[in-house]
Motif scaffolding. Structure first.
Motif, mmCIF file in Angstrom:
data_model
loop_
_atom_site.group_PDB
_atom_site.id
_atom_site.type_symbol
_atom_site.label_atom_id
_atom_site.label_comp_id
_atom_site.label_asym_id
_atom_site.label_seq_id
_atom_site.Cartn_x
_atom_site.Cartn_y
_atom_site.Cartn_z
ATOM 1 N N THR A 135 0.860 -1.182 0.000
ATOM 2 C CA THR A 135 0.000 0.000 0.000
ATOM 3 C C THR A 135 0.895 1.231 0.000
ATOM 4 O O THR A 135 1.659 1.445 0.944
ATOM 5 C CB THR A 135 -0.925 0.016 1.228
ATOM 6 N N ASN A 136 0.810 2.036 -1.057
ATOM 7 C CA ASN A 136 1.755 3.142 -1.215
ATOM 8 C C ASN A 136 1.060 4.399 -1.711
ATOM 9 O O ASN A 136 0.047 4.333 -2.420
ATOM 10 C CB ASN A 136 2.857 2.760 -2.216
ATOM 11 N N LEU A 137 1.629 5.530 -1.341
ATOM 12 C CA LEU A 137 1.168 6.826 -1.832
ATOM 13 C C LEU A 137 2.264 7.414 -2.707
ATOM 14 O O LEU A 137 3.391 7.637 -2.250
ATOM 15 C CB LEU A 137 0.864 7.766 -0.662
ATOM 16 N N LEU A 138 1.941 7.660 -3.972
ATOM 17 C CA LEU A 138 2.908 8.159 -4.944
ATOM 18 C C LEU A 138 2.580 9.591 -5.324
ATOM 19 O O LEU A 138 1.433 10.039 -5.213
ATOM 20 C CB LEU A 138 2.889 7.282 -6.194
ATOM 21 N N LEU A 139 3.584 10.304 -5.803
ATOM 22 C CA LEU A 139 3.341 11.642 -6.337
ATOM 23 C C LEU A 139 2.687 11.535 -7.709
ATOM 24 O O LEU A 139 2.817 10.531 -8.404
ATOM 25 C CB LEU A 139 4.653 12.407 -6.488
ATOM 26 N N GLY A 171 -3.334 15.400 -6.542
ATOM 27 C CA GLY A 171 -2.733 14.601 -7.605
ATOM 28 C C GLY A 171 -2.010 13.374 -7.099
ATOM 29 O O GLY A 171 -1.453 12.602 -7.892
ATOM 30 N N PHE A 172 -1.990 13.142 -5.776
ATOM 31 C CA PHE A 172 -1.356 11.941 -5.241
ATOM 32 C C PHE A 172 -2.071 10.704 -5.788
ATOM 33 O O PHE A 172 -3.284 10.727 -6.036
ATOM 34 C CB PHE A 172 -1.425 11.900 -3.712
ATOM 35 N N VAL A 173 -1.305 9.621 -5.937
ATOM 36 C CA VAL A 173 -1.869 8.360 -6.412
ATOM 37 C C VAL A 173 -1.725 7.324 -5.306
ATOM 38 O O VAL A 173 -0.611 7.026 -4.858
ATOM 39 C CB VAL A 173 -1.171 7.871 -7.693
ATOM 40 N N LEU A 174 -2.840 6.783 -4.862
ATOM 41 C CA LEU A 174 -2.851 5.761 -3.824
ATOM 42 C C LEU A 174 -2.951 4.386 -4.464
ATOM 43 O O LEU A 174 -3.876 4.117 -5.229
ATOM 44 C CB LEU A 174 -4.033 5.973 -2.877
ATOM 45 N N GLU A 175 -1.997 3.516 -4.167
ATOM 46 C CA GLU A 175 -2.043 2.123 -4.612
ATOM 47 C C GLU A 175 -2.592 1.258 -3.480
ATOM 48 O O GLU A 175 -2.004 1.224 -2.390
ATOM 49 C CB GLU A 175 -0.654 1.627 -5.003
ATOM 50 N N VAL A 176 -3.703 0.574 -3.746
ATOM 51 C CA VAL A 176 -4.333 -0.286 -2.738
ATOM 52 C C VAL A 176 -4.384 -1.714 -3.260
ATOM 53 O O VAL A 176 -5.069 -1.991 -4.257
ATOM 54 C CB VAL A 176 -5.765 0.188 -2.403
ATOM 55 N N PRO A 177 -3.679 -2.655 -2.615
ATOM 56 C CA PRO A 177 -3.789 -4.060 -3.017
ATOM 57 C C PRO A 177 -5.140 -4.613 -2.594
ATOM 58 O O PRO A 177 -5.725 -4.167 -1.611
ATOM 59 C CB PRO A 177 -2.652 -4.738 -2.252
ATOM 60 N N ARG A 178 -5.642 -5.600 -3.317
ATOM 61 C CA ARG A 178 -7.015 -6.022 -3.094
ATOM 62 C C ARG A 178 -7.176 -7.483 -2.706
ATOM 63 O O ARG A 178 -8.285 -7.908 -2.380
ATOM 64 C CB ARG A 178 -7.829 -5.731 -4.350
ATOM 65 N N VAL A 179 -6.102 -8.259 -2.717
ATOM 66 C CA VAL A 179 -6.226 -9.682 -2.414
ATOM 67 C C VAL A 179 -5.244 -10.056 -1.301
ATOM 68 O O VAL A 179 -4.058 -9.716 -1.367
ATOM 69 C CB VAL A 179 -5.951 -10.554 -3.654
ATOM 70 N N LEU A 180 -5.749 -10.743 -0.279
ATOM 71 C CA LEU A 180 -4.906 -11.258 0.794
ATOM 72 C C LEU A 180 -4.486 -12.682 0.464
ATOM 73 O O LEU A 180 -5.336 -13.559 0.257
ATOM 74 C CB LEU A 180 -5.661 -11.238 2.128
#
Length: 454
Positions: free
Chosen positions: A85-89, A417-426
């Motif tokens: 889970t990451n926050l990118l510019l 404009g930040f981009v949030l990456e959210v993984p969806r599978v455990l």
């Protein structure tokens, strides 16, 4: 409501001012995306604690430059305790920074609570490798590192593995948090001196920094191989730096060749070096495990997604494509259950079955704080299911229990404009130590000293 530029038109988009209301909209969207879609918010800590942490940071929001907002948002994402889970510019901000700004002219090695100069890209040739860095622009190095740790996400609690990642990213995160300067006032202690000294070093731009790193490591634009094999007497060494970068066929052929030679020559001791393995393709770890006489019959306890749809597709990076993928997953790959959605079948399970060439001697798996995702999965499985196996090194960045990854939403926050990456599978591993909320621990810890480093 949107952010606006203050001052002249040449101001960096990274420093544009955002009203409180605009930042609150983005923060709330980020929070909803995590709470709605992340499949494992309680894997490493209580969900109630995470809610408290989000509430506390939300209360701190005020009108601020986008650079300041990024630090606060990144801290919230770090509290999820998930390395995927990451926050990118945004692309605009990233492009501007790389093209227009200059960066800290040293790389660092962090050892036992201290920071040492590794590579010196400044104009001061006399500053030796191994000099202890005390402060930068009047701020102690320990305070700087404590503020930069939030930019590095990991599975579970904050730990030394974060610092290993930070070593290579210090130049980037320092500017994001403390601003961009053309000079840096450095306080340091020489390796053999003992006296505190100071100097002013000029910043370096991105292209010059890349060129100098290329000279140090000997790489150009073509990456080196991630896979190596050697035999020395009764010892074989296999290095697998990645579970990606080649086709499955090439990867399996490489491993078959390695273990065939090991069998033919009757090797009894194998060092498996995965210290740089940050993961990659699902199933590559299974193939590697299949070359040992392991006792694992079922890799995962469960594979589950919280949801197979999203309430705000319009905020995703590719809304139509994401919506179509969700439909495909619902129809072909996942089925609904009481706890969410589970995968209908494990297409990589057959790769766990013993290969033609297997090894049953002594195995020494080298791990480090760079090991992540499928790399950590392999380390956890090797520790528990490969006989005569010792893990040597330091705790992994990836989790001991598995990871949240697979499919992602990339949520574009409209005002920053930040981009949030959210993984969806455990992907929860079948590991008998489910209470280990952190990385895979080695059987033998290797602690690097400054003497080792030098």
């Amino acid at each position: 409501m949107v952010c606006s530029l203050s001052g002249n038109a040449q101001q960096s988009p990274w420093e544009r001012s955002c009203p409180k209301a605009a930042l609150q909209v983005d923060f709330n969207l980020m929070r909803r995306a995590v709470e709605q879609s992340h499949p494992a918010l309680d894997l490493h800590h209580s969900r109630h604690l995470l809610e408290q942490q989000f509430d506390s940071l939300s209360a701190l929001i005020h009108e601020a430059p986008i650079s300041e907002a990024y630090s606060l948002f990144a801290e919230a994402v770090d509290h999820v305790e998930d390395g995927h889970t990451n926050l990118l510019l945004g692309e605009k901000e990233t492009g501007y920074i790389l093209d227009q700004e200059a960066f800290f002219p040293f790389t660092l090695k962090l050892i036992d609570g201290k920071a040492y100069v590794n590579h010196n890209f400044s104009e001061h040739d006399f500053l030796e490798r191994g000099s202890e860095l005390l402060s930068v622009n009047g701020t102690s190095i320990n305070e700087i590192i404590s503020q930069l740790e939030h930019f590095v996400t990991c599975d579970g609690r904050s730990r030394l593995a974060k610092l290993e990642t930070l070593e290579g990213q210090f130049w980037w995160y320092y500017g994001l948090r403390f601003g961009y300067r053309r000079t840096f006032h450095i306080e340091f202690i020489e390796p053999q001196g003992g006296k505190v000294k100071a100097l002013v070093a000029s910043a370096v731009n991105y292209s010059d920094r890349f060129d100098m790193l290329s000279e140090v490591y000997g790489f150009e634009w073509e990456p080196s191989s991630d896979f190596y094999f050697s035999i020395d007497g009764d010892l074989a060494v296999i290095t697998v730096n990645s579970f990606a970068g080649v086709s499955p066929w090439v990867y399996e052929r490489f491993l078959n060749n390695c273990f065939r030679q090991i069998n033919v020559q009757g090797i009894n001791h194998l060092v498996l070096d995965i210290r740089k393995n940050g993961g990659g393709r699902e199933g590559f770890d299974n193939v590697l495990l299949s070359h040992f006489n392991h006792t694992l019959e079922q890799k995962y306890d469960r594979i589950v997604a919280k949801t197979m749809s999203y309430s705000e597709y319009g905020q995703l990076e590719r809304p139509k494509y994401s919506q179509f993928k969700d439909w495909m997953y619902r129809v072909f790959e996942f089925k609904p259950t009481e706890e969410g959605w589970t995968r209908k079948y494990d297409r990589f399970e057959r790769k766990l079955k013993p290969s033609k060439y297997t090894f049953d001697g002594d195995v020494y798996v080298l791990i480090s704080g760079q090991v992540f995702s499928a790399g950590s999965d392999f380390a956890a499985m090797a520790k528990e299911y490969i006989p005569n196996c010792l893990l040597i090194g330091s705790e992994t960045l990836g989790g001991n229990q598995g990871n949240a990854s697979g499919y992602y939403y990339r949520v574009v926050l409209p005002n920053t404009g930040f981009v949030l990456e959210v993984p969806r599978v455990l992907f929860e591993l079948n590991i008998n130590n489910p209470n280990k909320h952190g990385g895979v621990e080695p059987d033998i810890h290797v602690v690097t000293s400054i003497e080792d480093f030098l």
